[in-house]
Design a protein around this motif. Structure first.
Motif, PDB file in Angstrom:
ATOM      1  N   VAL A  99       0.866  -1.178   0.000  1.00  0.00           N
ATOM      2  CA  VAL A  99       0.000   0.000   0.000  1.00  0.00           C
ATOM      3  C   VAL A  99       0.906   1.233   0.000  1.00  0.00           C
ATOM      4  O   VAL A  99       1.723   1.413   0.910  1.00  0.00           O
ATOM      5  CB  VAL A  99      -0.935   0.012   1.227  1.00  0.00           C
ATOM      6  N   VAL A 100       0.779   2.045  -1.049  1.00  0.00           N
ATOM      7  CA  VAL A 100       1.513   3.306  -1.146  1.00  0.00           C
ATOM      8  C   VAL A 100       0.555   4.399  -0.690  1.00  0.00           C
ATOM      9  O   VAL A 100      -0.555   4.510  -1.204  1.00  0.00           O
ATOM     10  CB  VAL A 100       1.984   3.581  -2.596  1.00  0.00           C
ATOM     11  N   VAL A 101       1.004   5.197   0.287  1.00  0.00           N
ATOM     12  CA  VAL A 101       0.146   6.247   0.836  1.00  0.00           C
ATOM     13  C   VAL A 101       0.814   7.596   0.594  1.00  0.00           C
ATOM     14  O   VAL A 101       1.900   7.863   1.113  1.00  0.00           O
ATOM     15  CB  VAL A 101      -0.119   6.043   2.342  1.00  0.00           C
ATOM     16  N   ARG A 102       0.162   8.434  -0.204  1.00  0.00           N
ATOM     17  CA  ARG A 102       0.685   9.750  -0.586  1.00  0.00           C
ATOM     18  C   ARG A 102       0.041  10.832   0.269  1.00  0.00           C
ATOM     19  O   ARG A 102      -1.183  10.908   0.387  1.00  0.00           O
ATOM     20  CB  ARG A 102       0.383  10.002  -2.058  1.00  0.00           C
ATOM     21  N   PHE A 103       0.905  11.651   0.868  1.00  0.00           N
ATOM     22  CA  PHE A 103       0.465  12.837   1.591  1.00  0.00           C
ATOM     23  C   PHE A 103       1.081  14.048   0.909  1.00  0.00           C
ATOM     24  O   PHE A 103       2.294  14.094   0.715  1.00  0.00           O
ATOM     25  CB  PHE A 103       0.938  12.811   3.053  1.00  0.00           C
ATOM     26  N   GLY A 104       0.241  15.012   0.536  1.00  0.00           N
ATOM     27  CA  GLY A 104       0.750  16.261  -0.016  1.00  0.00           C
ATOM     28  C   GLY A 104       0.809  17.297   1.081  1.00  0.00           C
ATOM     29  O   GLY A 104       0.281  17.098   2.172  1.00  0.00           O
ATOM     30  N   ASP A 105       1.447  18.429   0.817  1.00  0.00           N
ATOM     31  CA  ASP A 105       1.542  19.451   1.852  1.00  0.00           C
ATOM     32  C   ASP A 105       0.463  20.521   1.737  1.00  0.00           C
ATOM     33  O   ASP A 105       0.363  21.397   2.575  1.00  0.00           O
ATOM     34  CB  ASP A 105       2.926  20.087   1.890  1.00  0.00           C
ATOM     35  N   LYS A 106      -0.402  20.396   0.722  1.00  0.00           N
ATOM     36  CA  LYS A 106      -1.430  21.421   0.506  1.00  0.00           C
ATOM     37  C   LYS A 106      -2.753  21.077   1.188  1.00  0.00           C
ATOM     38  O   LYS A 106      -3.430  21.955   1.707  1.00  0.00           O
ATOM     39  CB  LYS A 106      -1.652  21.626  -0.991  1.00  0.00           C
ATOM     40  N   TYR A 107      -3.143  19.808   1.196  1.00  0.00           N
ATOM     41  CA  TYR A 107      -4.425  19.397   1.752  1.00  0.00           C
ATOM     42  C   TYR A 107      -4.210  18.417   2.896  1.00  0.00           C
ATOM     43  O   TYR A 107      -3.244  17.661   2.896  1.00  0.00           O
ATOM     44  CB  TYR A 107      -5.299  18.719   0.679  1.00  0.00           C
ATOM     45  N   ARG A 108      -5.124  18.401   3.841  1.00  0.00           N
ATOM     46  CA  ARG A 108      -5.085  17.394   4.899  1.00  0.00           C
ATOM     47  C   ARG A 108      -5.749  16.126   4.372  1.00  0.00           C
ATOM     48  O   ARG A 108      -6.909  16.151   3.998  1.00  0.00           O
ATOM     49  CB  ARG A 108      -5.815  17.901   6.131  1.00  0.00           C
ATOM     50  N   GLN A 109      -5.021  15.058   4.363  1.00  0.00           N
ATOM     51  CA  GLN A 109      -5.542  13.802   3.836  1.00  0.00           C
ATOM     52  C   GLN A 109      -5.876  12.849   4.978  1.00  0.00           C
ATOM     53  O   GLN A 109      -5.138  11.907   5.257  1.00  0.00           O
ATOM     54  CB  GLN A 109      -4.541  13.156   2.861  1.00  0.00           C
ATOM     55  N   TRP A 110      -6.998  13.104   5.639  1.00  0.00           N
ATOM     56  CA  TRP A 110      -7.413  12.241   6.749  1.00  0.00           C
ATOM     57  C   TRP A 110      -7.670  10.824   6.234  1.00  0.00           C
ATOM     58  O   TRP A 110      -7.371   9.851   6.920  1.00  0.00           O
ATOM     59  CB  TRP A 110      -8.667  12.786   7.424  1.00  0.00           C
ATOM     60  N   ASN A 111      -8.236  10.718   5.042  1.00  0.00           N
ATOM     61  CA  ASN A 111      -8.513   9.388   4.479  1.00  0.00           C
ATOM     62  C   ASN A 111      -7.225   8.611   4.241  1.00  0.00           C
ATOM     63  O   ASN A 111      -7.171   7.394   4.456  1.00  0.00           O
ATOM     64  CB  ASN A 111      -9.328   9.502   3.187  1.00  0.00           C
ATOM     65  N   ALA A 112      -6.168   9.284   3.832  1.00  0.00           N
ATOM     66  CA  ALA A 112      -4.892   8.606   3.610  1.00  0.00           C
ATOM     67  C   ALA A 112      -4.327   8.091   4.928  1.00  0.00           C
ATOM     68  O   ALA A 112      -3.821   6.964   5.006  1.00  0.00           O
ATOM     69  CB  ALA A 112      -3.898   9.542   2.932  1.00  0.00           C
ATOM     70  N   ALA A 113      -4.431   8.894   5.975  1.00  0.00           N
ATOM     71  CA  ALA A 113      -3.962   8.445   7.293  1.00  0.00           C
ATOM     72  C   ALA A 113      -4.779   7.248   7.763  1.00  0.00           C
ATOM     73  O   ALA A 113      -4.230   6.286   8.317  1.00  0.00           O
ATOM     74  CB  ALA A 113      -4.045   9.590   8.294  1.00  0.00           C
ATOM     75  N   PHE A 114      -6.088   7.285   7.528  1.00  0.00           N
ATOM     76  CA  PHE A 114      -6.930   6.151   7.896  1.00  0.00           C
ATOM     77  C   PHE A 114      -6.537   4.909   7.103  1.00  0.00           C
ATOM     78  O   PHE A 114      -6.402   3.815   7.667  1.00  0.00           O
ATOM     79  CB  PHE A 114      -8.409   6.482   7.665  1.00  0.00           C
ATOM     80  N   ASP A 115      -6.323   5.068   5.801  1.00  0.00           N
ATOM     81  CA  ASP A 115      -5.902   3.939   4.965  1.00  0.00           C
ATOM     82  C   ASP A 115      -4.580   3.356   5.455  1.00  0.00           C
ATOM     83  O   ASP A 115      -4.401   2.137   5.494  1.00  0.00           O
ATOM     84  CB  ASP A 115      -5.756   4.359   3.502  1.00  0.00           C
ATOM     85  N   ALA A 116      -3.628   4.216   5.832  1.00  0.00           N
ATOM     86  CA  ALA A 116      -2.335   3.736   6.339  1.00  0.00           C
ATOM     87  C   ALA A 116      -2.529   2.940   7.627  1.00  0.00           C
ATOM     88  O   ALA A 116      -1.928   1.871   7.794  1.00  0.00           O
ATOM     89  CB  ALA A 116      -1.385   4.909   6.571  1.00  0.00           C
ATOM     90  N   GLY A 117      -3.376   3.433   8.516  1.00  0.00           N
ATOM     91  CA  GLY A 117      -3.639   2.711   9.761  1.00  0.00           C
ATOM     92  C   GLY A 117      -4.322   1.378   9.513  1.00  0.00           C
ATOM     93  O   GLY A 117      -3.988   0.361  10.143  1.00  0.00           O
ATOM     94  N   TYR A 118      -5.266   1.368   8.588  1.00  0.00           N
ATOM     95  CA  TYR A 118      -5.971   0.134   8.241  1.00  0.00           C
ATOM     96  C   TYR A 118      -5.003  -0.880   7.634  1.00  0.00           C
ATOM     97  O   TYR A 118      -4.985  -2.053   8.016  1.00  0.00           O
ATOM     98  CB  TYR A 118      -7.118   0.455   7.275  1.00  0.00           C
ATOM     99  N   ALA A 119      -4.147  -0.405   6.722  1.00  0.00           N
ATOM    100  CA  ALA A 119      -3.155  -1.287   6.101  1.00  0.00           C
ATOM    101  C   ALA A 119      -2.183  -1.829   7.151  1.00  0.00           C
ATOM    102  O   ALA A 119      -1.832  -3.014   7.135  1.00  0.00           O
ATOM    103  CB  ALA A 119      -2.397  -0.534   5.004  1.00  0.00           C
ATOM    104  N   ALA A 120      -1.769  -0.978   8.081  1.00  0.00           N
ATOM    105  CA  ALA A 120      -0.857  -1.424   9.137  1.00  0.00           C
ATOM    106  C   ALA A 120      -1.537  -2.479  10.017  1.00  0.00           C
ATOM    107  O   ALA A 120      -0.917  -3.489  10.370  1.00  0.00           O
ATOM    108  CB  ALA A 120      -0.401  -0.239   9.982  1.00  0.00           C
TER     109      ALA A 120
END
Length: 191
Positions: A99-120
Motif C-alpha cells: 500500500v503506497v500512501v501519498r500525503f501532499g503538503d497542501k491538503y489534509r488527507q485524513w482518508n490517507a492516514a486512515f488507509d495507512a492505519g488500516y493497512a498497518a
C-alpha cells in the motif's frame, strides 16, 4: 553502464506465470503522482497491478445521492458516500501486497492516514510518499512504513528493487554515495 543493477542472489519475477504484485495507491488526488508511478511501472515492465480509490472528488462525494437518492442532511449524505467508497477501499487494501500512501503538503488527507492505519492493522507493507517538510507530522505513519519516499520515482525504484532486486544505476546521492563496505571498512564482519 546498464540502466539497472540486479542483486546477484535475487531472481526476476517477470517470467510468465510469476506473481503479479497488487499495489494500492492511496491518498492525495490533486497531482499526477499516480500517473508517474504507473508510467514508471510500465517503463520498467514490472509485474504490478495498480489500484486506487475513486479519484474523482465529485463522484466520491456524490455517489450515495446519485445511486440511492438525495439526502436532506449533509452528515447523512457524507456517511452514505463514505460507506460506498469504503467497500472499494477495504477490498482493495485487503487484496494489496503493498500500500503506497501519498500525503501532499497542501491538503489534509485524513482518508490517507486512515488507509495507512488500516493497512498497518492488516499487516500490509506500506510505502509512504510525501515531501520532507511534513515528515514530523507523519512520524507515526512513517514508523509503520517499510520505505519513506519523497517522490513517485523513488516509489517505482523501491518496487523494482523489492520485486526484482534492481537498483538504479545512479545512486540518489550521486557522487556523495559511499558503499557501506567503504564506510565501515574492509574489516566489517558484514560488508
Amino acid at each position: 553502464a546498464s540502466a539497472t543493477r540486479t542483486l546477484k542472489r535475487c531472481f526476476s519475477s517477470s517470467s510468465p506465470g510469476s506473481k503479479v504484485w497488487q499495489v494500492y495507491l492511496s491518498g492525495e488526488i490533486h497531482s499526477d503522482w499516480r500517473e508517474v508511478i504507473a508510467d514508471g511501472v510500465q517503463r520498467k515492465d514490472l509485474p504490478v497491478r495498480l489500484t486506487s480509490p475513486n479519484t474523482s472528488h465529485e463522484d466520491s462525494d456524490d455517489c450515495g445521492a446519485i445511486i440511492l437518492g438525495m439526502e436532506d442532511k449533509r452528515p447523512n449524505w457524507d456517511k452514505i458516500g463514505a460507506s460506498m467508497n469504503n467497500v472499494r477501499t477495504k477490498t482493495l487494501i485487503k487484496d494489496a501486497d503493498v500500500v503506497v500512501v501519498r500525503f501532499g503538503d497542501k491538503y489534509r488527507q485524513w482518508n490517507a492516514a486512515f488507509d495507512a492505519g488500516y493497512a498497518a492493522a492488516l499487516g500490509k507493507s506500506i510505502i509512504t510518499l510525501h515531501p520532507p517538510n511534513i515528515s514530523h507530522m507523519l512520524k507515526e505513519v512513517n514508523a509503520s512504513a517499510s520505505a519513506v519516499c519523497e517522490d513517485a520515482e523513488q516509489v517505482v525504484d523501491t518496487l523494482a528493487y523489492v520485486i526484482r532486486g534492481e537498483l538504479p544505476s545512479t545512486p540518489r546521492d550521486g557522487d556523495d554515495y559511499v558503499p557501506i563496505a567503504e564506510r565501515l571498512g574492509a574489516g566489517n564482519p558484514n560488508p
